[in-house]
Design a protein around this motif. Sequence first.
Motif, PDB file in Angstrom:
ATOM      1  N   ALA A   1     -32.097   2.306   5.168  1.00  0.00           N
ATOM      2  CA  ALA A   1     -32.356   2.706   3.967  1.00  0.00           C
ATOM      3  C   ALA A   1     -33.791   2.106   3.295  1.00  0.00           C
ATOM      4  N   SER A   2     -34.170   0.832   3.726  1.00  0.00           N
ATOM      5  CA  SER A   2     -35.406   0.255   3.223  1.00  0.00           C
ATOM      6  C   SER A   2     -36.627   0.406   4.338  1.00  0.00           C
ATOM      7  N   PRO A   3     -37.436   1.058   4.317  1.00  0.00           N
ATOM      8  CA  PRO A   3     -38.604   1.272   5.294  1.00  0.00           C
ATOM      9  C   PRO A   3     -39.253  -0.373   5.598  1.00  0.00           C
ATOM     10  N   SER A   4     -39.208  -1.233   4.558  1.00  0.00           N
ATOM     11  CA  SER A   4     -39.959  -2.384   4.751  1.00  0.00           C
ATOM     12  C   SER A   4     -39.152  -3.431   5.187  1.00  0.00           C
ATOM     13  N   ALA A   5     -37.852  -3.021   5.211  1.00  0.00           N
ATOM     14  CA  ALA A   5     -36.808  -4.263   5.521  1.00  0.00           C
ATOM     15  C   ALA A   5     -36.685  -4.597   7.252  1.00  0.00           C
ATOM     16  N   LYS A   6     -36.798  -5.916   7.335  1.00  0.00           N
ATOM     17  CA  LYS A   6     -37.126  -6.261   8.770  1.00  0.00           C
ATOM     18  C   LYS A   6     -35.690  -6.781   9.252  1.00  0.00           C
ATOM     19  N   GLU A   7     -35.330  -6.555  10.610  1.00  0.00           N
ATOM     20  CA  GLU A   7     -34.134  -6.800  11.220  1.00  0.00           C
ATOM     21  C   GLU A   7     -33.662  -8.443  10.722  1.00  0.00           C
ATOM     22  N   ARG A   8     -32.492  -8.393  10.668  1.00  0.00           N
ATOM     23  CA  ARG A   8     -31.897  -9.940  10.399  1.00  0.00           C
ATOM     24  C   ARG A   8     -31.089 -10.286  11.683  1.00  0.00           C
ATOM     25  N   LEU A   9     -31.491 -11.425  12.300  1.00  0.00           N
ATOM     26  CA  LEU A   9     -30.388 -11.854  13.410  1.00  0.00           C
ATOM     27  C   LEU A   9     -29.096 -12.296  12.688  1.00  0.00           C
ATOM     28  N   LEU A  10     -28.116 -11.998  13.400  1.00  0.00           N
ATOM     29  CA  LEU A  10     -26.813 -12.322  13.170  1.00  0.00           C
ATOM     30  C   LEU A  10     -26.126 -13.534  14.030  1.00  0.00           C
ATOM     31  N   LEU A  11     -26.402 -13.413  15.336  1.00  0.00           N
ATOM     32  CA  LEU A  11     -25.820 -14.298  16.324  1.00  0.00           C
ATOM     33  C   LEU A  11     -26.406 -13.916  17.574  1.00  0.00           C
ATOM     34  N   GLY A  12     -26.285 -15.034  18.537  1.00  0.00           N
ATOM     35  CA  GLY A  12     -26.946 -14.981  19.697  1.00  0.00           C
ATOM     36  C   GLY A  12     -25.986 -15.548  20.939  1.00  0.00           C
TER      37      GLY A  12
ATOM     38  N   VAL B   1     -27.738 -10.335  18.573  1.00  0.00           N
ATOM     39  CA  VAL B   1     -27.392  -9.292  17.681  1.00  0.00           C
ATOM     40  C   VAL B   1     -28.019  -9.293  16.349  1.00  0.00           C
ATOM     41  N   TYR B   2     -28.549  -7.954  16.216  1.00  0.00           N
ATOM     42  CA  TYR B   2     -29.294  -7.918  14.699  1.00  0.00           C
ATOM     43  C   TYR B   2     -28.746  -6.938  13.926  1.00  0.00           C
ATOM     44  N   ARG B   3     -29.145  -7.154  12.487  1.00  0.00           N
ATOM     45  CA  ARG B   3     -28.769  -6.029  11.620  1.00  0.00           C
ATOM     46  C   ARG B   3     -29.951  -5.134  11.125  1.00  0.00           C
ATOM     47  N   HIS B   4     -30.003  -4.032  11.097  1.00  0.00           N
ATOM     48  CA  HIS B   4     -31.103  -3.073  10.683  1.00  0.00           C
ATOM     49  C   HIS B   4     -30.495  -2.285   9.498  1.00  0.00           C
ATOM     50  N   ASP B   5     -31.595  -2.238   8.587  1.00  0.00           N
ATOM     51  CA  ASP B   5     -31.415  -1.486   7.385  1.00  0.00           C
ATOM     52  C   ASP B   5     -32.187  -0.483   7.270  1.00  0.00           C
TER      53      ASP B   5
ATOM     54  N   PRO C   1     -21.405  -0.607  11.128  1.00  0.00           N
ATOM     55  CA  PRO C   1     -20.223  -1.449  10.386  1.00  0.00           C
ATOM     56  C   PRO C   1     -19.457  -0.957   9.255  1.00  0.00           C
ATOM     57  N   GLU C   2     -20.012  -0.612   8.316  1.00  0.00           N
ATOM     58  CA  GLU C   2     -19.683  -0.018   7.027  1.00  0.00           C
ATOM     59  C   GLU C   2     -20.422   0.962   6.279  1.00  0.00           C
ATOM     60  N   ASP C   3     -21.793   0.325   6.081  1.00  0.00           N
ATOM     61  CA  ASP C   3     -22.624   1.048   5.261  1.00  0.00           C
ATOM     62  C   ASP C   3     -23.397   1.961   6.246  1.00  0.00           C
ATOM     63  N   ASP C   4     -23.399   3.333   5.337  1.00  0.00           N
ATOM     64  CA  ASP C   4     -24.016   4.330   6.338  1.00  0.00           C
ATOM     65  C   ASP C   4     -25.383   4.009   6.704  1.00  0.00           C
TER      66      ASP C   4
END
Length: 397
Positions: free
Chosen positions: A130-141, A124-128, A109-112
């Motif tokens: 940059a952070s190895p420990s970050a989990k996906e975050r649900l955006l919508l369904g 629809v999920y958001r994946h980061d 979307p905007e952040d590399d």
Amino acid sequence: MSLVVPFHALAVHTQSRRIFAVFGSKFIALDADTAECRLTYEGHSMAADTKIPLDSFPSTNIRGLAFDKSGEKMVVARDDKVLACWSTSDWKVVATRSAPKRVNAMIFPEDDAVMILADKFGDVYRHDFASPSAKERLLLGHVSMITDMVLPQDRKFVITADRDEKIRVSKYPLTFSIQTFCLGHKEFVSSLNIPDFAPDRLISGGGDPFILVWDWLQGRRVQSLPLPELIGSEALAPYTVLSIKSHSKNSVVAIIFEKLNVMLILKPSKNVVGEFELAQKIPLEHDPLAIEFDHDGKLWVAYGPRDERQNSSLLDVFEIPNGSHEVRKLHAFFFLSLYCISFSVPHDLQQHYPKSSRRMLRSLEHTTTETNGEKVSCLLVIPARRNRSVFRSVRKG
């Protein structure tokens, strides 16, 4: 014995003049100007500037790939629900993530470092990355499988389509807030596109005998383009849109269909602002699988299953002369070498493929063809399910 497969996905590098073609579990990169191979894998007969070790590639098929804005990262979505983040500087996998379901669409979307992905479960999920420990975050369904996803130029909304004829416009990143729905399809929606030259318009298509144009911010349908009139009576219904792509050069939209060897080119209407009209109907050599515009506006077409007795390229490239909406094909000799993309496999295909893959095989046929004056012996392996690639194994006789 060697195996030749069609390209089932195409992607353009965001910062270089390379176009990436995906076949099976591997990908190659071609120069957009000369069609010369710039990136391939070790053991491949085609010359290239860079060759990736064979063990770096997955054992399962690639569903798609996408590049971040800087071009330094490439994310590959695989059939085993793994997301692999590649560094394009040394072509090594630097991070992996597990997706809950198989991915159907993905966008930076905007952040590399951040990517949003839509899956077959309807989420629809958001994946980061940059952070190895970050989990996906649900955006919508959605309540059914998401088939495509696009973001407008301002990145303030995310537009998703599903198998149940719905198009949802959600605010981003606050995706719990629904802006509107674009309702008008009667069958599934398979492809979405927002042209750069008409950012307030959304073009959608799927299993209906028409293409719809929307004022997506208001959820208002502004135009319906009947496919029987655009394609002609020689193509029998039902129609299934495979892909809709657009490019700002000369303001054109390209549309391809499943099992239909024709491509439609649309242009902005001369009479009505915000609407489109047919500019050209282009006959294709075979049924297409994927299309993509490169940075110069050249249109790349990847072909799918066809009569393997024909000696033809796997890719064709079309150009649009300046000041024109007419698309014309470039010389095919640039792409004859692509017909020989191959990698070694055991002679016994039945043992090489797992049981799940062997069940898809419905027929084997031996034939001979002539390539550059040399006879080759061919074994055609035709999958039983639709939308699967036809494999062609070749050995010199």
